[in-house]
Design a protein around this motif. Structure first.
Motif, PDB file in Angstrom:
ATOM      1  N   ARG A  10       6.370 -18.885 -10.073  1.00 44.92           N
ATOM      2  CA  ARG A  10       7.159 -18.286  -9.066  1.00 44.92           C
ATOM      3  C   ARG A  10       7.165 -19.149  -7.848  1.00 44.92           C
ATOM      4  O   ARG A  10       6.108 -19.812  -7.415  1.00 44.92           O
ATOM      5  N   TRP A  11       8.250 -19.180  -7.016  1.00 44.11           N
ATOM      6  CA  TRP A  11       8.552 -19.979  -5.926  1.00 44.11           C
ATOM      7  C   TRP A  11       8.843 -21.461  -6.072  1.00 44.11           C
ATOM      8  O   TRP A  11       9.217 -22.037  -5.257  1.00 44.11           O
ATOM      9  N   ALA A  12       8.385 -21.752  -7.201  1.00 39.83           N
ATOM     10  CA  ALA A  12       8.608 -23.606  -7.444  1.00 39.83           C
ATOM     11  C   ALA A  12      10.069 -23.845  -7.383  1.00 39.83           C
ATOM     12  O   ALA A  12      10.335 -24.850  -6.464  1.00 39.83           O
ATOM     13  N   LEU A  13      10.896 -23.418  -7.812  1.00 40.57           N
ATOM     14  CA  LEU A  13      12.350 -23.731  -7.820  1.00 40.57           C
ATOM     15  C   LEU A  13      12.863 -23.510  -6.284  1.00 40.57           C
ATOM     16  O   LEU A  13      13.542 -24.201  -5.863  1.00 40.57           O
ATOM     17  N   ARG A  14      12.395 -22.267  -5.739  1.00 38.92           N
ATOM     18  CA  ARG A  14      12.676 -22.110  -4.404  1.00 38.92           C
ATOM     19  C   ARG A  14      12.256 -23.193  -3.367  1.00 38.92           C
ATOM     20  O   ARG A  14      13.146 -23.498  -2.350  1.00 38.92           O
ATOM     21  N   LEU A  42       2.015 -19.949  -1.605  1.00 42.92           N
ATOM     22  CA  LEU A  42       2.714 -21.408  -1.438  1.00 42.92           C
ATOM     23  C   LEU A  42       1.865 -22.593  -1.237  1.00 42.92           C
ATOM     24  O   LEU A  42       2.439 -23.569  -1.767  1.00 42.92           O
ATOM     25  N   ASN A  43       0.766 -22.295  -0.745  1.00 48.67           N
ATOM     26  CA  ASN A  43      -0.407 -23.425  -0.882  1.00 48.67           C
ATOM     27  C   ASN A  43      -0.310 -24.087  -2.319  1.00 48.67           C
ATOM     28  O   ASN A  43      -0.537 -25.237  -2.718  1.00 48.67           O
ATOM     29  N   THR A  44      -0.612 -22.924  -3.302  1.00 51.07           N
ATOM     30  CA  THR A  44      -0.784 -23.403  -4.818  1.00 51.07           C
ATOM     31  C   THR A  44       0.376 -23.989  -5.283  1.00 51.07           C
ATOM     32  O   THR A  44       0.079 -25.064  -6.174  1.00 51.07           O
TER      33      THR A  44
END
Length: 111
Positions: A10-14, A42-44
């Motif tokens: 989750r969120w990596a591509l974004r 986000l930090n992870t």
């Protein structure tokens, strides 16, 4: 499979999407532009992307794509073209338009 696992989180591509123009972003800026409400998430993700050497952190300048990160986005470009054709084929020209609108930014920022 490792790359797909990383990009599928989750969120990596974004995050990569937000860094595609070559500009460095602060943690806060990424959090706002990605609409990530949890700073821990986000930090992870940033730690994982840094560990994979796709993103780096320049003290005082913020997060940005590494050369490997730029090459990754370049490798993903054919998938972007495929998605544009797919969107048109399934009647979602509005999504195809989004791909075309950002294509120039991506091409200009990649080596």
């Amino acid at each position: 499979m490792v790359v797909l696992d990383l990009l599928g989180r989750r969120w990596a591509l974004r995050i990569l999407w937000e860094l595609r123009d070559g500009e460095r972003r602060s943690f806060r800026s990424l959090q706002e532009s990605c609409l990530i409400t949890s700073p821990n998430v986000l930090n992870t993700r940033l730690k994982e992307l840094r560990h994979a050497q796709v993103v780096d952190l320049e003290e005082g300048a913020g997060f940005g794509l590494t050369e490997m990160g730029k090459k990754l986005l370049k490798a993903l470009h054919p998938l972007s073209l495929w998605s544009e054709n797919w969107a048109i084929r399934v009647g979602r020209e509005d999504l195809a338009h989004l791909t075309r609108a950002t294509e120039g930014k991506v091409k200009n920022s990649l080596p």
